[in-house]
Design a protein around this motif. Structure first.
Motif, PDB file in Angstrom:
ATOM      1  N   ASP A  67     -18.095 -22.886 -41.413  1.00 41.74           N
ATOM      2  CA  ASP A  67     -18.339 -21.838 -42.406  1.00 41.74           C
ATOM      3  C   ASP A  67     -19.667 -20.983 -41.925  1.00 41.74           C
ATOM      4  O   ASP A  67     -19.686 -19.876 -42.455  1.00 41.74           O
ATOM      5  CB  ASP A  67     -18.577 -22.400 -43.865  1.00 41.74           C
ATOM      6  CG  ASP A  67     -19.257 -23.823 -44.151  1.00 41.74           C
ATOM      7  OD1 ASP A  67     -18.670 -24.837 -43.694  1.00 41.74           O
ATOM      8  OD2 ASP A  67     -20.397 -23.814 -43.882  1.00 41.74           O
ATOM      9  N   TYR A  89      -9.504 -23.012 -40.136  1.00 37.06           N
ATOM     10  CA  TYR A  89     -10.167 -21.750 -40.111  1.00 37.06           C
ATOM     11  C   TYR A  89      -9.481 -20.691 -39.349  1.00 37.06           C
ATOM     12  O   TYR A  89      -9.688 -19.504 -39.463  1.00 37.06           O
ATOM     13  CB  TYR A  89     -11.601 -21.981 -39.691  1.00 37.06           C
ATOM     14  CG  TYR A  89     -12.690 -22.169 -40.739  1.00 37.06           C
ATOM     15  CD1 TYR A  89     -13.296 -21.401 -41.442  1.00 37.06           C
ATOM     16  CD2 TYR A  89     -12.551 -23.528 -41.227  1.00 37.06           C
ATOM     17  CE1 TYR A  89     -14.274 -21.646 -42.355  1.00 37.06           C
ATOM     18  CE2 TYR A  89     -13.547 -23.993 -42.420  1.00 37.06           C
ATOM     19  CZ  TYR A  89     -14.211 -22.906 -42.910  1.00 37.06           C
ATOM     20  OH  TYR A  89     -15.126 -23.200 -44.122  1.00 37.06           O
ATOM     21  N   ARG A  92      -7.281 -19.232 -41.879  1.00 38.17           N
ATOM     22  CA  ARG A  92      -8.103 -18.579 -42.946  1.00 38.17           C
ATOM     23  C   ARG A  92      -8.429 -17.492 -42.104  1.00 38.17           C
ATOM     24  O   ARG A  92      -8.188 -16.245 -42.925  1.00 38.17           O
ATOM     25  CB  ARG A  92      -9.121 -19.298 -43.185  1.00 38.17           C
ATOM     26  CG  ARG A  92      -9.971 -18.616 -44.306  1.00 38.17           C
ATOM     27  CD  ARG A  92     -11.180 -19.511 -44.678  1.00 38.17           C
ATOM     28  NE  ARG A  92     -11.216 -19.849 -46.208  1.00 38.17           N
ATOM     29  CZ  ARG A  92     -11.793 -20.800 -46.734  1.00 38.17           C
ATOM     30  NH1 ARG A  92     -12.881 -21.467 -45.986  1.00 38.17           N
ATOM     31  NH2 ARG A  92     -12.099 -21.081 -47.874  1.00 38.17           N
ATOM     32  N   GLU A 343     -11.548 -27.909 -53.684  1.00 38.98           N
ATOM     33  CA  GLU A 343     -13.125 -27.818 -53.711  1.00 38.98           C
ATOM     34  C   GLU A 343     -13.397 -28.265 -55.258  1.00 38.98           C
ATOM     35  O   GLU A 343     -14.550 -28.883 -55.585  1.00 38.98           O
ATOM     36  CB  GLU A 343     -13.443 -25.993 -53.630  1.00 38.98           C
ATOM     37  CG  GLU A 343     -13.676 -25.725 -52.402  1.00 38.98           C
ATOM     38  CD  GLU A 343     -14.613 -26.321 -51.672  1.00 38.98           C
ATOM     39  OE1 GLU A 343     -15.742 -26.967 -52.256  1.00 38.98           O
ATOM     40  OE2 GLU A 343     -14.863 -26.211 -50.220  1.00 38.98           O
TER      41      GLU A 343
ATOM     42  N   VAL B 259     -24.450 -26.710 -55.315  1.00 34.68           N
ATOM     43  CA  VAL B 259     -22.932 -26.134 -55.689  1.00 34.68           C
ATOM     44  C   VAL B 259     -22.833 -24.633 -55.244  1.00 34.68           C
ATOM     45  O   VAL B 259     -21.914 -24.278 -54.555  1.00 34.68           O
ATOM     46  CB  VAL B 259     -22.675 -26.232 -57.178  1.00 34.68           C
ATOM     47  CG1 VAL B 259     -21.389 -25.502 -57.392  1.00 34.68           C
ATOM     48  CG2 VAL B 259     -22.861 -27.644 -57.798  1.00 34.68           C
ATOM     49  N   ARG B 262     -22.147 -24.344 -51.757  1.00 34.83           N
ATOM     50  CA  ARG B 262     -21.190 -24.597 -51.091  1.00 34.83           C
ATOM     51  C   ARG B 262     -20.071 -23.518 -51.512  1.00 34.83           C
ATOM     52  O   ARG B 262     -19.360 -23.160 -50.833  1.00 34.83           O
ATOM     53  CB  ARG B 262     -20.595 -25.916 -51.654  1.00 34.83           C
ATOM     54  CG  ARG B 262     -20.111 -26.670 -50.519  1.00 34.83           C
ATOM     55  CD  ARG B 262     -19.404 -28.183 -50.974  1.00 34.83           C
ATOM     56  NE  ARG B 262     -18.957 -28.084 -52.260  1.00 34.83           N
ATOM     57  CZ  ARG B 262     -19.538 -28.905 -53.346  1.00 34.83           C
ATOM     58  NH1 ARG B 262     -20.469 -29.467 -53.118  1.00 34.83           N
ATOM     59  NH2 ARG B 262     -18.937 -28.782 -54.410  1.00 34.83           N
ATOM     60  N   ARG B 265     -20.449 -20.884 -48.882  1.00 33.83           N
ATOM     61  CA  ARG B 265     -20.249 -21.170 -47.713  1.00 33.83           C
ATOM     62  C   ARG B 265     -18.900 -21.976 -47.314  1.00 33.83           C
ATOM     63  O   ARG B 265     -17.695 -21.286 -47.452  1.00 33.83           O
ATOM     64  CB  ARG B 265     -21.236 -21.743 -46.936  1.00 33.83           C
ATOM     65  CG  ARG B 265     -22.586 -21.144 -46.732  1.00 33.83           C
ATOM     66  CD  ARG B 265     -23.665 -22.006 -46.025  1.00 33.83           C
ATOM     67  NE  ARG B 265     -23.195 -22.340 -44.723  1.00 33.83           N
ATOM     68  CZ  ARG B 265     -24.128 -22.810 -43.930  1.00 33.83           C
ATOM     69  NH1 ARG B 265     -25.400 -22.799 -43.969  1.00 33.83           N
ATOM     70  NH2 ARG B 265     -23.349 -23.043 -42.499  1.00 33.83           N
ATOM     71  N   ALA B 266     -18.823 -23.352 -47.586  1.00 36.92           N
ATOM     72  CA  ALA B 266     -17.586 -23.981 -47.294  1.00 36.92           C
ATOM     73  C   ALA B 266     -16.645 -23.609 -48.271  1.00 36.92           C
ATOM     74  O   ALA B 266     -15.506 -23.501 -47.983  1.00 36.92           O
ATOM     75  CB  ALA B 266     -18.008 -25.409 -47.337  1.00 36.92           C
ATOM     76  N   ALA B 267     -16.788 -23.338 -49.585  1.00 35.75           N
ATOM     77  CA  ALA B 267     -15.541 -23.076 -50.447  1.00 35.75           C
ATOM     78  C   ALA B 267     -15.287 -21.652 -50.513  1.00 35.75           C
ATOM     79  O   ALA B 267     -14.149 -21.362 -50.866  1.00 35.75           O
ATOM     80  CB  ALA B 267     -16.057 -23.385 -51.919  1.00 35.75           C
ATOM     81  N   ASN B 268     -16.098 -20.962 -49.884  1.00 32.94           N
ATOM     82  CA  ASN B 268     -15.623 -19.373 -49.695  1.00 32.94           C
ATOM     83  C   ASN B 268     -15.419 -18.632 -51.113  1.00 32.94           C
ATOM     84  O   ASN B 268     -14.639 -17.866 -51.033  1.00 32.94           O
ATOM     85  CB  ASN B 268     -14.553 -19.096 -48.636  1.00 32.94           C
ATOM     86  CG  ASN B 268     -14.351 -17.689 -48.275  1.00 32.94           C
ATOM     87  OD1 ASN B 268     -15.230 -17.095 -48.253  1.00 32.94           O
ATOM     88  ND2 ASN B 268     -13.245 -17.507 -47.844  1.00 32.94           N
TER      89      ASN B 268
END
Lengths: 352, 303
Positions: A67, A89, A92, A343, B259, B262, B265-268
């Protein structure tokens, strides 16, 4: 390796990206390639050998997570030519129109890629990425602390998992592992499956099994004796196993997450020809084999694997047998809404 | 106060660079984030501003509200500990001999010379199961047991030393926050106490007030502006903590900052992350406004 200051590279990269049309004229004399890779993820001589062989200088910059890479490129390519995203990714970034298709004519060594990796679901026909390494999400453990070596996900998710001695990843791969332990596909979109995975993880957490949801530090927790079982990537665990004989890992029998890191060229790369040359160079059997020996990751390059010492090549802990690989799956990217389902499960589990 | 009317150019020269800086690098980016919060994702990269309130609605779900509450509590406890620890330190520096003052202040800000990430990792090395603290206590334990064995009292101490669970829990997170933000409490307190008119302390003691009473009714009261700035400087960054809780926290140490991080970043999921951070911003503003209102009311009551 050419040391380069991050800021220097980015500034230079931006300037170069701005002059992109001009650089088309200069394509014949591209004398530089800007590579953006994970830390400790290339051979110590690879870059110098590339420069010796081609006369192209390498500027090398590091990132710590997919990320971070994605975040850096989402507002436009700051000047990188080669990046190393993981399979989901790659998907993505393709969906976000961020990658340049590979010109297969410029990367003849793509023929070295093993058949099992040559037509993956995340990138049919290797249109955008050359597979670089692969790894499985496995269960690392301290031999002296467990009664018997774990064989399945029940070692960490089951009722007998030791209280307070387990570290789990704080990423959506945790949800995928839980799905695998329930015998489901990790690419399921069935809300009932995700609900079952959430229930399982909440139950594991309620029993106090989890010492920590680790941000990619499971192997360190295992090494320092903080936990006895850690769910982490095979390659990471192999690096700490080299330091401590009492550590080992097991591939869960239900199957697991298969991660493939690829070499790709981001859109707006200032030196696309040099980037293709770099990718092709890395895929040379002797180069890719040297990298694999150093970074301890499995490589999907058939002739390169044949160059490795027999004890490495035949070690199921490095090159998992075909049946193990067959049970594992690569996470697919199916749009942001589908990602969000995973998520949300993770958020609820971490927040509980 | 009216000088700026007479010398507008001088005023503009002084205020200009700072204003421009804030506008370009604080308000403008913040404006973007504010827009993200009312936007929707269109693909992995693009965000379309649709003036939707969906992100705020999601940010107000119980799972996040619970985390807001928890984050407030952790920040509150950390700030309180910072205050209790920092006040004597600031007072001691104030009353230290003149030539040591600069050295002592330097020691307070010395940790800033190292990156916060590295300091947090140093905390891990201190607190973990085989860390310095546990090893130290273990050594003491072994020594004590060795001494007690001849008198037959070693049975009191158990078979073997069980390391204390110092790391990977909420206590470790609070400890980490206190460690990182303590200088932000010491410095405003010091600045305030340094200006304090010492004859007032002498007067209080001469007039028969006890040391304790003098401390609470003279020193603490006069230091109130410093206390308030210190609290704000510690509490607000503590609310946004994510690194410390990520590295030192246990399975239930997730804070709202984690949260948000995230989502970015990771969760976009930038819209949700933006909505969550603006919710935090609004709550902080409300808290500050309430504080100002109470302070004004108290002042009126005093008068």
């Amino acid at each position: 390796m050419i040391p380069v200051r991050r800021r220097g590279l980015l500034g230079g990269g931006l300037a170069v990206a701005g002059l992109l049309p001009l650089s088309r004229f200069a394509r014949a004399q591209e004398d530089q390639v800007n590579v953006y890779n994970w830390d400790t993820y290339i051979g110590s001589d690879t870059l110098a050998e590339f420069t010796d062989a081609t006369g192209i200088a390498v500027r090398y910059d590091l990132y710590a997570s997919s990320d971070e890479l994605f975040g850096k490129l989402r507002e436009g390519n700051p000047g990188y030519d080669v990046i190393f995203p993981s399979n989901n990714y790659v998907e993505r970034m393709v969906a976000g129109d961020m990658l340049m298709p590979l010109d297969h004519a410029l990367v003849p060594n793509l023929r070295n890629i093993a058949p099992a990796f040559a037509n993956p679901s995340y990138d049919p026909g290797l249109k955008y990425g050359a597979p670089y390494t692969y790894s499985l999400l496995v269960i690392g453990y301290r031999k002296s602390a467990v009664a018997e070596p774990p064989t399945s996900w029940s070692a960490v998710f089951g009722p007998d998992a030791p209280v307070g001695r387990v570290s789990l990843p704080n990423e959506t791969d945790l949800v995928r592992a839980a799905l695998k332990s329930l015998g489901k596909s990790l690419n399921t979109e069935d809300p009932a499956d995700l609900e079952a995975a959430e229930k399982l993880l909440l139950e594991v957490k309620r029993r106090g099994v989890v010492k920590m949801f680790a941000p990619d530090t499971g192997q360190d927790l295992l090494l320092s004796g903080e936990v006895d079982l850690a769910v982490d990537w095979m390659g990471d665990l192999r690096q700490v196993m080299a330091e401590d004989d009492d550590l080992d890992f097991a591939v869960p029998s239900e199957g697991t997450v298969l991660g493939i890191d690829c070499m790709c060229i981001p859109k707006g790369a200032p030196h696309p020809t040099a980037a293709h040359a770099f990718i092709d160079f890395v895929l040379r059997p002797e180069i890719h084999a040297a990298i694999a020996e150093e970074i301890q990751y499995a490589i999907p390059n058939q002739p390169a694997v044949e160059l490795l010492p027999a004890e490495t090549r035949d070690d199921p802990q490095v090159y998992p047998p075909a049946d193990v690989l067959a049970k594992s799956e690569t996470p697919a990217y199916r749009g942001e809404a589908a990602e969000k389902l995973f998520e949300d499960v993770l958020t609820r589990v971490l927040a509980a | 106060m009216e000088y700026w009317r007479r010398q507008p150019w001088v005023f503009a020269t002084f205020i200009g660079p700072g204003t421009l800086w804030l506008l370009l690098f604080f308000l403008l980016p913040l404006g973007w984030i504010w827009l993200f919060a009312v936007g929707e994702r269109a693909g992995p990269v693009d965000i379309v501003v649709t003036w939707t309130l969906e992100n705020y609605r999601e940010a107000l779900q119980p799972v996040y509200l619970q985390l807001f509450l928890k984050t407030f509590l952790i920040a509150l406890v950390s700030t309180a500990i910072c205050l209790v620890v920092a006040f004597p330190v600031a007072l001691a520096i104030c009353f230290a001999p003149e030539r040591y003052k600069n050295v002592l202040l330097l020691l307070v800000i010395l940790p800033f010379w190292t990156n916060m990430l590295i300091r947090t990792y140093a905390m891990i090395a201190m607190l973990r199961q085989n860390g310095f603290v546990n090893d130290g206590i273990g050594l003491l334990w072994t020594g004590l047991k060795y001494l007690l064995t001849p008198v037959g009292m070693d049975g009191l101490m158990g078979e073997r030393f069980a390391p204390l669970p110092l790391l990977y829990n909420n206590t470790a997170v609070i400890l980490g926050i206190v460690y990182v933000y303590l200088p932000f409490m010491v410095l405003p307190l010091y600045a305030n106490l340094e200006k304090l008119d010492r004859s007032l302390i002498e007067a209080s003691l001469d007039l028969g007030a006890s040391q304790v009473r003098t401390f609470f009714e003279i020193i603490v009261r006069l230091a109130r502006p410093g206390i308030v700035s210190g609290i704000i400087l510690v509490f607000i960054p503590a609310l946004g903590t994510f690194l410390i809780s990520d590295l030192l926290g246990g399975p239930d140490s997730q804070l709202i900052g984690n949260v948000v991080e995230r989502q970015f970043r990771a969760a976009n999921n930038l819209p949700l992350g933006s909505a969550l951070s603006f919710l935090l911003l609004y709550l902080t503003f409300i808290a500050l406004a309430l504080r100002a209102w109470f302070a004004a009311r108290a002042e009126k009551a005093d008068a």
